[in-house]
Write a protein that holds these residues in place. Structure first.
Motif, short mmCIF file in Angstrom:
data_model
loop_
_atom_site.label_atom_id
_atom_site.label_comp_id
_atom_site.label_asym_id
_atom_site.label_seq_id
_atom_site.Cartn_x
_atom_site.Cartn_y
_atom_site.Cartn_z
N ARG A 283 0.84 -1.21 0.00
CA ARG A 283 0.00 0.00 0.00
C ARG A 283 0.87 1.26 0.00
O ARG A 283 0.46 2.30 0.52
CB ARG A 283 -0.91 0.00 1.24
N LEU A 284 2.04 1.17 -0.57
CA LEU A 284 3.02 2.24 -0.43
C LEU A 284 2.51 3.59 -0.90
O LEU A 284 2.75 4.62 -0.26
CB LEU A 284 4.30 1.87 -1.19
N GLY A 285 1.82 3.62 -2.03
CA GLY A 285 1.33 4.89 -2.55
C GLY A 285 0.47 5.64 -1.56
O GLY A 285 0.60 6.87 -1.41
N TYR A 286 -0.39 4.92 -0.86
CA TYR A 286 -1.27 5.55 0.12
C TYR A 286 -0.47 6.13 1.29
O TYR A 286 -0.89 7.10 1.92
CB TYR A 286 -2.30 4.55 0.63
N GLY A 287 0.66 5.53 1.59
CA GLY A 287 1.52 6.07 2.64
C GLY A 287 2.30 7.28 2.19
O GLY A 287 2.45 8.25 2.92
N LEU A 288 2.79 7.24 0.95
CA LEU A 288 3.63 8.33 0.45
C LEU A 288 2.87 9.66 0.37
O LEU A 288 3.47 10.73 0.52
CB LEU A 288 4.18 7.98 -0.93
N VAL A 289 1.56 9.58 0.14
CA VAL A 289 0.79 10.82 0.00
C VAL A 289 0.08 11.23 1.29
O VAL A 289 -0.63 12.24 1.31
CB VAL A 289 -0.25 10.70 -1.14
N ALA A 290 0.27 10.47 2.37
CA ALA A 290 -0.41 10.78 3.63
C ALA A 290 0.08 12.10 4.21
O ALA A 290 1.25 12.47 4.07
CB ALA A 290 -0.18 9.65 4.64
N GLU A 291 -0.82 12.79 4.90
CA GLU A 291 -0.52 14.10 5.47
C GLU A 291 0.68 14.06 6.41
O GLU A 291 1.48 15.00 6.45
CB GLU A 291 -1.75 14.61 6.22
#
Length: 344
Positions: free
Chosen positions: A176-184
């Motif tokens: 789920r890396l993408g969801y982590g990279l864009v997290a606030e």
């Protein structure tokens, strides 16, 4: 029934499907030697700002985990993981099946910490009789974790230092890396992940791809022979361009990050609605996964319309459920869920 219990149930982003159809009848070299796969690697390396890494595409997360571990360790070595780790609980013994014992560490938030890893590694090193036991050879972690939490840059640095001190490899599962990279709250970049790990992967299955993960190998020892291990484990696709095309589309113009931001934005809308109703979350939530604590009546009420994963029991009357959004979550479905949360 509206599904909010997982983040890979949809197919693939339309741009990927269009590209697959456009190239369907083309003839191209097999086994990842095609121009699309080469382009995908070029775009990913540009995002990493590194040219000296190896990149390989594998069809699923479980297969990626077992191949990376099989290619990285000697037969007598094992893998340190959080006791909530995916490889420990959700892969049917795949890692043990390739001959490597898992060495779990207790974790309250899905993460493992440098001091605990060091204590385990030091305990092994200081006892000369421990050659009878499995030697810790790798640290495995997920970012985001199974509970949606994120590692800070300092936490990763500390883990990398311990791994270097005790001659262990650091492997980061990025399903789920993408969801982590864009997290606030995220402070870790793709460049950081490359520099602070021996090997990690960029998840595609859960983020826009029909299937596939992109393995990024920084460690020269792991690079050597990795593709042969893929072949041995049945992961080297003859029609390798099917994977290459997908990651070409995801990375050529930043689609990967665009659709990740969308998913996280939808999750944050749900989070706000939960907080407005006084519903607490079990774990911090800044990615696409939410873990609200609900009572039996609230769960029953929501399950009349929604599929939610019962994650764990909180106490005698309350349970933690998992709500996931994805790149394809319909905004209208989120609107409907928020309306029903407001009625709880």
């Amino acid at each position: 029934m509206i599904l909010f219990d997982n983040d890979y149930t949809e197919g693939a982003h339309e741009q990927i499907l269009e590209r697959l159809i456009q190239t369907n009848r083309e003839q191209a070299p097999g086994y990842g030697l095609d121009s699309y796969t080469k382009n995908a690697k070029k775009y990913i390396k540009k995002a990493l700002d590194r040219e000296d890494v190896d990149i390989h595409f594998i069809s699923s997360g479980t297969q990626t985990n077992l191949i990376v571990i099989a290619a990285s360790l000697r037969p007598y070595q094992g893998v340190i993981t959080a006791d909530s780790g995916h490889i420990l609980n959700l892969e049917a013994g795949a890692i043990e099946a390739v001959g490597h014992k898992l060495l779990p560490l207790p974790s309250a938030d899905g993460k493992i910490y440098a001091e605990d890893v060091q204590q385990l590694a030091e305990s092994y090193e200081r006892n000369p009789a421990n050659f009878h036991k499995v030697q810790p050879g790798m640290v495995y972690l997920s970012n985001p974790t199974e509970t949606g939490t994120l590692y800070s840059k300092e936490e990763l640095k500390a883990l990398k230092t311990v791994c270097e001190d005790y001659d262990m490899k650091l492997f980061i599962d990025g399903a789920r890396l993408g969801y982590g990279l864009v997290a606030e709250t995220n402070e870790v970049t793709l460049q950081d992940l490359t520099n602070l790990s021996d090997v990690f992967y960029i998840g595609g299955t859960k983020i826009g791809a029909l299937f596939g993960e992109a393995v990024v190998i920084n460690n020269k020892e792991i690079q050597r022979g990795f593709k042969t291990v893929m072949k041995q484990k049945g992961a080297l696709l003859a029609k390798g361009r099917a994977l290459g095309i997908q990651f070409e589309v995801l990375f050529e113009e930043g689609l990967y990050f665009e659709i990740s931001k969308y998913a996280v934005a939808q999750a944050m809308r749900i989070k706000e609605a939960l907080f407005d109703q006084g519903i607490q979350l079990k774990y911090e939530a800044y990615t696409n996964q939410l873990f609200p604590i609900l009572n039996e009546d609230q769960i029953k009420q929501l399950q009349e319309k929604y599929s939610l994963l019962l994650f764990e029991e909180e106490d005698e009357t309350n349970s933690v459920v998992r709500i996931c959004t994805s790149w394809a979550t319909a905004s209208g479905n989120v609107d409907a869920l928020i309306q029903d949360i407001n009625k709880l």
